[in-house]
Design an enzyme around this catalytic site. Structure first.
Site, PDB file in Angstrom:
ATOM      1  N   HIS A 125      11.300   7.716  13.859  1.00  0.00           N
ATOM      2  CA  HIS A 125      10.175   6.826  13.561  1.00  0.00           C
ATOM      3  C   HIS A 125       8.866   7.624  13.444  1.00  0.00           C
ATOM      4  CE1 HIS A 125       8.775   2.380  14.032  1.00  0.00           C
ATOM      5  NE2 HIS A 125       8.058   3.016  13.137  1.00  0.00           N
TER       6      HIS A 125
ATOM      7  N   GLU B 206      15.221   1.150  19.380  1.00  0.00           N
ATOM      8  CA  GLU B 206      14.661   2.489  19.504  1.00  0.00           C
ATOM      9  C   GLU B 206      14.293   2.765  20.955  1.00  0.00           C
ATOM     10  OE1 GLU B 206      11.403   2.752  16.785  1.00  0.00           O
ATOM     11  OE2 GLU B 206      12.661   2.488  15.003  1.00  0.00           O
TER      12      GLU B 206
ATOM     13  N   HIS C 150       0.823  -1.210   0.000  1.00  0.00           N
ATOM     14  CA  HIS C 150       0.000   0.000   0.000  1.00  0.00           C
ATOM     15  C   HIS C 150       0.858   1.262   0.000  1.00  0.00           C
ATOM     16  CE1 HIS C 150      -3.941  -1.938   0.533  1.00  0.00           C
ATOM     17  NE2 HIS C 150      -3.255  -2.869   1.152  1.00  0.00           N
ATOM     18  N   ILE C 151       1.931   1.270   0.786  1.00  0.00           N
ATOM     19  CA  ILE C 151       2.803   2.443   0.806  1.00  0.00           C
ATOM     20  C   ILE C 151       3.573   2.543  -0.505  1.00  0.00           C
ATOM     21  CG2 ILE C 151       4.799   3.518   1.911  1.00  0.00           C
ATOM     22  CD1 ILE C 151       3.846   2.233   4.549  1.00  0.00           C
TER      23      ILE C 151
ATOM     24  N   GLY D 221       7.244   8.194  10.407  1.00  0.00           N
ATOM     25  CA  GLY D 221       6.633   7.973   9.102  1.00  0.00           C
ATOM     26  C   GLY D 221       5.126   8.130   9.104  1.00  0.00           C
TER      27      GLY D 221
END
Length: 482
Positions: free
Chosen positions: A360, A330, A222-223, A362
């Site tokens: 992070h 992270e 999808h991205i 996005g």
């Protein structure tokens, strides 16, 4: 900027408008009619009998079910889950406990013991040790794309369904990548940092337009597909690599191997899940195959790129720039925690030129988080109130139409069990004295899930059904809604 509440309303209106769109023939197929006269469906005067029947038909109101042998539903929401989800869940009468941050494992164990549902984002780790302490947990909502922070197999084997939002932030990620492509091509983060220090450095060497360049997309989901369309609209050529054959959008071309993509692309962007097969999929050999002076972007998962190899490629000039939004390790919360103690390569990485590092973000837009809140919130409500598992990532997908107010003396049985022979025979023997209005069962690996609506029951019947199902040797979890 548009507020999240307006966005929710806008999405809802768009959906309703889409549902209302007529599939009737257009005006050009209707002789004598003007476009305005025949826009949309024909008026009821064309079909008076049908219109009369439609007017007399009423859809029965859905029946609000409540769980048997369960007190008020308690929900724990962590990591500042969007308020759209909080409001939706509170509107159902659930007890909602909301936290803006994640919790450490000991705190999480203490909080999770009595809750029926938990909502998290990417920082909270739901391990087997944590979930084993949850006495009432039946469902987990991951308000993000990824679900690797949850032990999915353990959850399934203990009757805990897991839902996520695989599509809602696709546009936000795609737009971020476009921004990073332009930023890298023009080196404008370096120029910005220099000017913050009072250094005027007006240069054009090594700065490019993106028009006419080739974008290589690894993972055409999808991205990747949305990114493909955006890139082409800006004059880029697109090639993509995926483990599945996928029909391209626009003029994009699928290539056969990752190395082929690396050789063709000026910009390589990654959009794949965290799997054993994708760990360090971009390492020294793939970086060596890329064009001299090309660029790498990773907005997928931190384990996908071998960062020490990336550092070497940047230092030698093999890559002209890179952008990272995700990392192998992270921080669990905001603050000065992204350092050498967390990732040993932090210091050499942080000194590189034309390198964009983002925390992070996005999918971190108001629009995406609002849409995610609505999507996952609705999935939790559907599972808690109706037992529907459509969209679950670790569970058989089963759904039955809603019970209505006309369905009196009904009970909905939700029975999670081991996928072994003889279960349906045993369960239907328990149901034998009652009328089964509808029933559906589905399996996924070792887990199976049965839903059944049974009529003609009273409070004693419901208790008896519950006790008998609980005593079956195949039972993982029994829920009854009435």
């Amino acid at each position: 900027m548009t507020s999240p509440k307006y966005i929710n309303s806008e999405l809802s209106n768009q959906f309703q408008n889409a549902v209302k769109m007529s599939t009737s023939p257009s005006a050009s197929f209707m002789p004598g009619g003007s476009p305005s006269q025949f826009a949309g469906s024909p008026p009821s005067s064309y079909f008076p009998a049908a219109a009369s029947r439609r007017a007399s038909m009423k859809t029965p109101a859905p029946k609000l079910l409540k769980p048997f042998a369960t007190e008020d539903i308690k929900i724990l929401l962590l990591e500042n889950v969007n308020q759209a989800a909080v409001e939706m869940l509170q509107s159902q009468g659930y007890q909602v406990e909301f936290h803006k941050t994640s919790l450490n494992e000991d705190e999480l164990i203490e909080k999770i013991r009595d809750v029926h549902a938990i909502g998290i984002r990417s920082k909270t780790k739901l391990t087997a040790r944590v979930m084993a302490e949850a006495r009432n947990l039946v469902v987990i909502g991951c308000f993000c794309i990824g679900v690797n922070q949850v032990d999915l197999e353990w959850a399934a084997k203990h009757g805990i369904a897991v839902f996520n939002s695989p599509f809602s932030n696709s546009r936000s990620v795609a737009e971020l990548v476009i921004g990073e492509i332009i930023a890298l091509a023009r080196q404008f983060t370096d120029r910005s940092n220099e000017l913050h220090q009072g250094i005027w450095n007006k240069v054009s060497a090594g700065c490019w337009e993106i028009r006419g360049k080739t974008l290589g997309i690894v993972g055409y989901g999808h991205i990747g597909a949305q990114l493909s369309v955006l890139a082409e609209s800006m004059g880029m050529s697109v090639v993509y690599y995926d483990v599945l054959p996928i029909m391209s959008l626009g003029m994009a071309k699928q290539v056969n191997t990752l190395d082929e993509l690396c050789r063709e692309a000026d910009f390589v962007t990654l959009h794949v899940p965290a799997l054993p097969e994708t760990e360090n999929m971009i390492s020294a050999p793939q970086l060596a195959a890329m064009k001299n002076g090309s660029y790498l972007i990773n907005c997928s998962r931190g384990t996908v790129v071998d960062i020490p190899a990336l550092i070497d490629a940047m230092k030698t000039g093999k890559l002209a720039g890179a952008s990272l939004d995700v990392y192998p390790n992270e921080p669990a919360k905001n603050g000065p925690y992204f350092d050498t103690a967390l990732n040993a390569w932090f210091e050499p990485l942080s000194k590189l030129k034309n390198l964009i590092l983002t925390p992070h973000i996005g999918g971190s837009t108001e629009e995406a988080q609002s849409a995610i809140g609505v999507e996952v919130g609705q999935a939790l409500i559907k599972y808690i109130n109706e037992g529907s598992t459509i969209g679950a990532v670790n569970f058989p997908e089963v759904s039955l139409r809603s019970l209505t107010l006309e369905d009196e003396n009904h009970v909905r049985v939700l029975y999670v069990h081991s996928n072994v022979p003889g279960v349906l025979r045993t369960v239907n023997e328990i149901f034998a004295e009652h009328n089964i209005d509808k029933q559906f069962s589905e399996s996924r690996g070792d887990i199976a899930y049965l839903m059944a609506d049974i009529s003609g029951v009273n409070a004693e019947d419901i208790r008896e059904l519950y006790d008998k199902l609980e005593r079956t040797p195949f039972k993982i979890l029994t829920r009854l809604l009435y």
